[in-house]
Every structure is written in C-alpha cells, then in structure tokens.
Design a protein around this motif. Structure first.
Motif, PDB file in Angstrom:
ATOM      1  N   LEU A   1       0.917  -1.185  -0.084  1.00 27.70           N
ATOM      2  CA  LEU A   1      -0.039  -0.099  -0.073  1.00 27.70           C
ATOM      3  C   LEU A   1       0.870   1.264   0.048  1.00 27.70           C
ATOM      4  CD1 LEU A   1      -2.861   1.384   0.613  1.00 27.70           C
ATOM      5  CD2 LEU A   1      -2.202   1.370   2.815  1.00 27.70           C
ATOM      6  N   VAL A   2       0.661   2.253  -0.934  1.00 31.57           N
ATOM      7  CA  VAL A   2       1.345   3.483  -0.888  1.00 31.57           C
ATOM      8  C   VAL A   2       0.338   4.616  -0.497  1.00 31.57           C
ATOM      9  CG1 VAL A   2       2.302   5.030  -2.465  1.00 31.57           C
ATOM     10  CG2 VAL A   2       2.926   2.766  -2.834  1.00 31.57           C
ATOM     11  N   LEU A   3       0.707   5.454   0.496  1.00 26.06           N
ATOM     12  CA  LEU A   3      -0.102   6.583   0.995  1.00 26.06           C
ATOM     13  C   LEU A   3       0.663   7.858   0.657  1.00 26.06           C
ATOM     14  CD1 LEU A   3      -1.357   5.281   4.430  1.00 26.06           C
ATOM     15  CD2 LEU A   3      -2.565   5.254   2.359  1.00 26.06           C
ATOM     16  N   ILE A   4      -0.025   8.710   0.024  1.00 28.62           N
ATOM     17  CA  ILE A   4       0.642   9.937  -0.534  1.00 28.62           C
ATOM     18  C   ILE A   4       0.131  11.112   0.273  1.00 28.62           C
ATOM     19  CG2 ILE A   4       0.906  11.354  -2.675  1.00 28.62           C
ATOM     20  CD1 ILE A   4      -0.032   8.723  -4.145  1.00 28.62           C
ATOM     21  N   GLY A   5       1.111  11.818   0.297  1.00 30.24           N
ATOM     22  CA  GLY A   5       0.900  13.372   1.250  1.00 30.24           C
ATOM     23  C   GLY A   5       0.003  13.213   2.533  1.00 30.24           C
ATOM     24  N   GLN A   6      -1.039  14.055   2.599  1.00 28.73           N
ATOM     25  CA  GLN A   6      -1.737  14.007   3.623  1.00 28.73           C
ATOM     26  C   GLN A   6      -2.655  12.880   4.082  1.00 28.73           C
ATOM     27  OE1 GLN A   6      -4.215  17.898   4.198  1.00 28.73           O
ATOM     28  NE2 GLN A   6      -2.830  18.626   2.489  1.00 28.73           N
ATOM     29  N   ALA A   7      -2.517  11.851   3.198  1.00 31.41           N
ATOM     30  CA  ALA A   7      -3.200  10.476   3.360  1.00 31.41           C
ATOM     31  C   ALA A   7      -2.346   9.903   4.307  1.00 31.41           C
ATOM     32  CB  ALA A   7      -3.458   9.625   2.217  1.00 31.41           C
ATOM     33  N   ILE A   8      -1.075   9.878   4.624  1.00 25.62           N
ATOM     34  CA  ILE A   8      -0.283   9.213   5.674  1.00 25.62           C
ATOM     35  C   ILE A   8      -0.835   9.413   7.121  1.00 25.62           C
ATOM     36  CG2 ILE A   8       2.038   9.422   6.707  1.00 25.62           C
ATOM     37  CD1 ILE A   8       2.915  10.149   3.840  1.00 25.62           C
ATOM     38  N   SER A   9      -1.539  10.839   7.302  1.00 30.05           N
ATOM     39  CA  SER A   9      -2.009  11.053   8.586  1.00 30.05           C
ATOM     40  C   SER A   9      -3.103   9.931   8.952  1.00 30.05           C
ATOM     41  CB  SER A   9      -2.468  12.524   8.727  1.00 30.05           C
ATOM     42  OG  SER A   9      -3.584  12.516   8.052  1.00 30.05           O
ATOM     43  N   HIS A  10      -3.712   9.457   7.965  1.00 30.54           N
ATOM     44  CA  HIS A  10      -4.730   8.422   8.166  1.00 30.54           C
ATOM     45  C   HIS A  10      -4.484   7.053   8.457  1.00 30.54           C
ATOM     46  CE1 HIS A  10      -7.797  11.565   7.517  1.00 30.54           C
ATOM     47  NE2 HIS A  10      -7.399  11.954   6.415  1.00 30.54           N
ATOM     48  N   LEU A  11      -3.297   6.756   8.570  1.00 31.92           N
ATOM     49  CA  LEU A  11      -2.772   5.512   8.758  1.00 31.92           C
ATOM     50  C   LEU A  11      -3.434   4.675   9.704  1.00 31.92           C
ATOM     51  CD1 LEU A  11      -0.676   3.382   7.547  1.00 31.92           C
ATOM     52  CD2 LEU A  11       1.036   4.275   9.408  1.00 31.92           C
ATOM     53  N   PRO A  12      -3.470   4.892  10.930  1.00 33.07           N
ATOM     54  CA  PRO A  12      -4.146   3.997  11.843  1.00 33.07           C
ATOM     55  C   PRO A  12      -5.742   3.419  11.390  1.00 33.07           C
ATOM     56  CG  PRO A  12      -3.001   5.984  12.843  1.00 33.07           C
ATOM     57  CD  PRO A  12      -3.087   6.239  11.499  1.00 33.07           C
ATOM     58  N   LEU A  13      -6.555   4.516  11.006  1.00 32.34           N
ATOM     59  CA  LEU A  13      -7.821   4.185  10.506  1.00 32.34           C
ATOM     60  C   LEU A  13      -7.543   3.297   9.345  1.00 32.34           C
ATOM     61  CD1 LEU A  13     -10.829   4.239  10.558  1.00 32.34           C
ATOM     62  CD2 LEU A  13     -10.649   6.367   8.897  1.00 32.34           C
ATOM     63  N   ILE A  14      -6.876   3.608   8.361  1.00 28.36           N
ATOM     64  CA  ILE A  14      -6.541   2.763   7.113  1.00 28.36           C
ATOM     65  C   ILE A  14      -6.004   1.351   7.647  1.00 28.36           C
ATOM     66  CG2 ILE A  14      -4.939   2.401   5.151  1.00 28.36           C
ATOM     67  CD1 ILE A  14      -5.282   5.318   4.771  1.00 28.36           C
TER      68      ILE A  14
END
Length: 305
Positions: free
Chosen positions: A106-119
């Motif tokens: 899984l690649v997360l980009i930019g501000q999506a990284i802040s949602h990692l726990p929920l993801i």
C-alpha cells in the motif's frame, strides 16, 4: 516547494481459507479496501457523500474518493487522483491453500499518511470479511514500512501495536544522462482516445508523470506551486525514448456495474536519454507514485534499473 511525501507499506497476510488470486488482483483488493474504509469512516451513513455535513472532514472521500474541485489550474489535464495505491501480488493466477502467506503493498501519499491508523484498521476488517468470490477470510500478520529500503522496519504486528513511522523520502537521483524504467505492472496512457504502446514518446510519458505529480501535490501535499509546464514539455521533446513493451490485459468483475470489464496496458522497459536534469527527481518519486490511469489498482508501477 515542499517535496511530496509518499510511503510504501508491505501488508503481510495469511489465508484462513482457500483463496484464488486472479491474474491481476489489484482491483479485488481495492474494492475490499473501499468497502471497509467507508464502513469504518462514515458516521452519517448517507448515500451521497457530497451532501454530508462531514464531507470535508471524513477520511473516506479524502483518501478513497477525492472529489474534483469546481476550479483548478490543472483541471483541464486530468481528474483528481486519489492519494493511495494498492500494489498487488505479482501478476499471474494463484491458488492459495488455507494457512499460506502472501503480501501486497500500500502506498499512501501526502496528507493521506495521517490516516494510517484508520487505514490499517480498515484493512484488518476488509481481510477478515473475505476476499474474492469465495469471500475467503484472511488475517493481517504484520506491516513493514518501506520494504527493500534502508528504512525498512515492522511497524505493526499481531499484538496490534503500531510503532512510530520514520520519515522517508525517495532517495535523490545522481546526475544521469540515461535511465531505464522497468514496468512491473501495466502502463496505461491514452492519447487521442487510444492506449499508447510502441508510439509512446518521452514527452507523452514524462508529461503524464509530471501532471500526476503536481495534481497530487496540489490536492494532497503542501505549499503547491505550479511549474512551467510549457518549458517542461519542450524539454521533454528533446529526450530520446526507446521502448521494449508488450501488451497485457485481463478481466475483472465490477460489482458496481455488475459486469466483467477488460483492462490492459503495456509492460516492459522504457529507456530515456538526453538532458534529464529537470526530470530526475520526479522520475525517482514516480517509483512510489506510479503513472498513467488505474493507479489505485497498482497499474503504472516501475523501477529504475
């Protein structure tokens, strides 16, 4: 301008029932993730996200269904890309027995990284709910940050402990006059309504990558500044491009459209040579960001070799 962050996570799983992975399982994984993320993130359960009072604050549209703005300097180029990519297991149909392990990225980009726990929580639920036609249940065993990079480390394990994620940026590329890109998943770039194969030019490829990078930067990054696209396009026209590409296609079932759909693109290598200075950083980042269409399925992934 601040560099666009992109992190890769390797998700290691174990089957709790027999599971068939199709030739290309990126769309299957994307569908399972989207359903689970919606269920975990949505509070109001409204049918239309854009009519929801919490629309701008909700992780689901911010990560999985980024809406196109009414006005944008780049709107004439493309729809707005989502800030995540699923890199599926290697191409090829695979029948996994109960208890077998497999991995995907899984690649997360930019501000999506802040949602990692929920993801991560959404992925756990998606895997538990089952994959494929068989709805085969899968356990999430561990998550590795930046596999095959110096920063690699286990950040999540069966004890449900999420370790702090270190900072990571793609390494800088040394000055080069020639670079070869190996496509691991199909590249799908259209021109005049047709997917480009042997007619692909350096300008076609580089400008597709540049447009994607700056769209992601504008809507998911920080401190966006538009580059001189005209100058970059002229520079790209001077780059030599040699291709060794083969067509690859597969079918997937769309639960939304209730029918089988055919997808395709080219795999192989692209060699670029010439004055590459203006493009080297973006070419390096492109190994995380992918290029072309259907990137959330994992298409358009390449490595610099």
């Amino acid at each position: 301008m601040q560099a666009l962050k992109a992190h890769r996570y390797q998700i290691n799983c174990k089957t709790l029932a027999p599971l068939k992975l199709n030739d290309y399982s990126g769309s299957m994984l994307r569908g399972a993730f989207g359903r689970a993320l919606y269920k975990q993130a949505c509070v109001t359960k409204m049918d239309n996200c854009q009519q929801c009072l919490l629309f701008t604050q909700c992780a689901y549209p911010n990560v999985f269904a980024t809406p196109a703005p009414k006005q944008s300097a780049l709107q004439k180029f493309s729809a707005i890309p989502n800030p995540f990519i699923i890199e599926p297991p290697p191409i090829g149909e695979t029948q996994l027995k109960k208890g077998e392990s497999f991995s995907f990225n899984l690649v997360l980009i930019g501000q999506a990284i802040s949602h990692l726990p929920l993801i991560i929580y959404a992925w756990e639920k998606a895997l538990q709910n089952g994959l494929g036609k068989e709805k085969a249940s899968v356990s999430l065993d561990s998550i590795v940050f930046e596999p095959n990079q110096a920063a690699e480390q286990i950040i999540y394990n069966q004890q449900k402990t999420l370790s702090p994620v270190p900072e990571f940026r793609p390494p800088n590329t040394q000055a080069l006059e020639e670079v070869t890109l190996k496509f691991i998943t199909p590249l799908h770039i259209k021109k005049h309504g047709k997917v480009m194969t042997e007619t692909l030019t350096a300008r076609d490829f580089l400008m597709a990558l540049i447009r994607r990078y700056y769209l992601l930067q504008e809507f998911h990054g920080k401190n966006y500044e538009a580059p001189d696209f005209t100058k970059l396009a002229k520079n790209a026209e001077q780059i030599n491009c040699q291709t060794d590409l083969q067509w690859y296609e597969w079918q997937r079932y769309s639960s939304r459209q209730k029918q089988k759909m055919t997808f395709g693109g080219v795999i192989g290598t692209i060699k670029l040579s010439g004055e590459l200075t203006a493009f080297l950083d973006i070419l390096q980042s492109g190994q995380w960001l992918h290029v072309g269409s259907k990137t959330t399925f994992g298409m358009g992934r390449y490595q610099i070799i």
